[in-house]
Design an enzyme around this catalytic site. Structure first.
Site, PDB file in Angstrom:
ATOM      1  N   LYS A 119       0.898  -1.127  -0.077  1.00 33.59           N
ATOM      2  CA  LYS A 119      -0.057  -0.028  -0.157  1.00 33.59           C
ATOM      3  C   LYS A 119       0.873   1.364  -0.083  1.00 33.59           C
ATOM      4  CE  LYS A 119      -4.378  -1.129  -0.057  1.00 33.59           C
ATOM      5  NZ  LYS A 119      -5.415  -0.401  -0.999  1.00 33.59           N
ATOM      6  N   ARG A 120       1.980   1.175   0.427  1.00 31.38           N
ATOM      7  CA  ARG A 120       2.726   2.562   0.383  1.00 31.38           C
ATOM      8  C   ARG A 120       3.311   2.870  -0.859  1.00 31.38           C
ATOM      9  NH1 ARG A 120       6.155  -1.434   2.155  1.00 31.38           N
ATOM     10  NH2 ARG A 120       8.246  -1.809   1.174  1.00 31.38           N
TER      11      ARG A 120
END
Length: 496
Positions: free
Chosen positions: A250-251
């Site tokens: 997700k980062r």
């Protein structure tokens, strides 16, 4: 691996419904689908829903929707692993009866103490085989007393070898393994047992999955051998990393297929991009049709190195697909977005279909995302209510600029031919007569009728909007002259 194929090829994708369809999972599904289609085989789907607490129907539905959207159709009924627990238990007890597995009565506390001791001694923890050597009478007494137990598989000395479809020969000495659990004390199967039993019963011939499963393969091969079942062929594909060379997460931004769908990526573009993420057709081509990819796909073309997900490359590829796609095929996507974004009701979208298709034709060589047809071009459907601050400061900071815009609007009132060519001729003649460059008029007009400073060619935009809309917007903009002039002066003071 592929040269030896004789039987019907059967591949599978087996996601856990504990999250959305990640692009890594989608790429794995795609490779399995491509391999099956290339060899006229079957692509199957299994939902590994044994983790009841984390699995959900919503995630299962999202997986189905993501696969369907990408065009990865499966060939037989979906298999739900959670419904097969009884079969898994039967196989575990069969292995016990054949003395290839045994009950383990060690408690979690006892095992944890052994792990802690191994950590203190700075050695790798492996189960020491305590229960493997229990006398039969002790085993019987423990069971009669109702003592909880798991079932462990007996790992014998030896070397496990397989020819990986991507990495070539791999071998693992069983000294690196311990007697691993195949059935928990609550009767639920461990992954290794469930996946082997299910793959065998589904008659899977080729297991194509991520590199992170390589460490699982030796245990699963041992189970196949112990059960006397033919081994499928294994191929472990490289992982997908972010630009920072760390595992995609997700980062790094969007990672789920439905996020890219909402972003405005075409399924054909994501299909093409994922296919080339770790696989090469053998030449420099990047835009390939689905049929071309199927025809060219091979496990030998898969790189042994991890692939890097480059979102900029995906956006470029999506732009290429939009550019080359007929307006008629883009229309349903744009119609849906217009309705979804609340720009217009379905009835209005249908009524204005011809006009909307004209805007698609004008924009499709300039956009990279489907959402750009709406989010970046609302001025084609709605009168602007806000105006780019930088554009106002740059192009309308003087009374002379406003007067020029007023005079041009008055002159435009007399123009009946609103074709692109006629509008350009008129504006340039007007500018020449006033002794100013055409840009002195083009930029303020664009700002007044669209609210933004970057659009397709002004005359194309004006011709498409039409005479009534252009004049209405110019008049409305000039009606706000005092308010906008005051705003511009405030902005100039702030930025001075």
């Amino acid at each position: 691996m592929e040269n030896k194929i004789a039987e019907e090829v059967r591949t599978r994708f087996a996601p856990s419904p504990t999250g959305y369809l990640h692009v890594g999972g989608a790429r794995t599904a795609l490779f399995n689908w491509l391999f099956a289609r290339k060899h006229k085989g079957k692509f199957l789907l299994r939902i590994e829903d044994t983790d009841r607490e984390r699995s959900s129907e919503e995630m299962t539905r999202k997986i189905f929707e993501g696969l369907i959207w990408l065009g990865l159709d499966w060939d037989e009924d979906i298999v739900y692993q959670g419904k097969r627990a009884k079969t898994h238990r039967q196989i575990a007890y069969r292995l016990v009866q054949e003395e290839k597995a045994y009950p383990c009565f060690c408690t979690p506390e006892e095992l944890d103490a052994k792990r802690q001791q191994a950590r203190k001694e700075k050695r790798v923890y492996k189960y020491d085989g305590t229960c493997r050597h229990l006398p039969p009478e002790t085993v019987k007494a423990n069971m009669e007393a109702g003592k909880p137990y798991a079932i462990r598989f007996k790992v014998e000395p030896g070397v496990i070898r397989w020819e990986d479809g991507v990495h070539g020969p791999i071998e693992v000495n069983t000294r690196e393994l311990d007697d691993f659990i195949i059935l928990r004390s609550d009767g639920s199967p461990i992954y290794h047992l469930a996946v082997v039993v299910d793959d065998h019963d589904m008659r899977i011939t080729h297991i194509i999955r991520g590199d992170d499963h390589i460490s699982n393969t030796p245990k699963q091969i041992l189970l196949y051998q112990a059960l006397g079942w033919p081994l499928p062929r294994f191929a472990h594909v490289p992982l997908i990393l972010g630009p920072d060379k760390k595992r995609l997460s997700k980062r790094h931004g969007a990672t789920a297929v439905d996020e890219y769908q909402k972003m405005g990526i075409l399924p054909e573009a994501l299909f093409n991009y994922l296919a080339l993420l770790g696989w090469s057709p053998g030449d420099d081509r990047e835009i390939l049709s689905r049929d071309e990819i199927v025809a060219l796909f091979s496990l030998e073309g898969i790189s042994k190195n991890n692939a890097v997900f480059d979102e900029k490359k995906l956006l470029w590829m999506n732009g290429q697909y939009i550019h080359n796609m007929p307006v008629e095929k883009l229309w349903p996507y744009v119609q849906e977005l217009l309705i979804e974004r609340g720009v217009m009701e379905k009835t209005e979208a249908v009524e204005r279909r011809h006009y909307i298709m004209q805007t698609i034709a004008l924009l499709k060589t300039r956009v990279k995302l489907l959402t750009d047809f709406v989010d970046g071009a609302r001025y084609f459907y709605e009168d602007p209510t806000t105006f780019d601050a930088k554009g106002l400061r740059k192009h309308l900071k003087t009374p002379e600029a406003w007067q020029l815009l007023e005079d041009y609007t008055q002159a435009l009132e007399t123009v009946q031919d609103f074709s692109e060519e006629a509008l350009e001729t008129h504006l340039r003649q007007f500018a020449e007569a006033r002794g100013v460059s055409a840009a002195k008029i083009i930029h303020p007009v664009r700002l007044a009728i669209t609210g933004v400073i970057v659009t397709p060619g002004l005359f194309e935009v004006m011709a498409l909007l039409g005479r009534e809309t252009v004049l209405r917007r110019l008049r409305a903009f000039l009606a706000q002259k005092e308010t906008l002039q005051e705003y511009i002066q405030q902005q100039l003071q702030v930025n001075s």
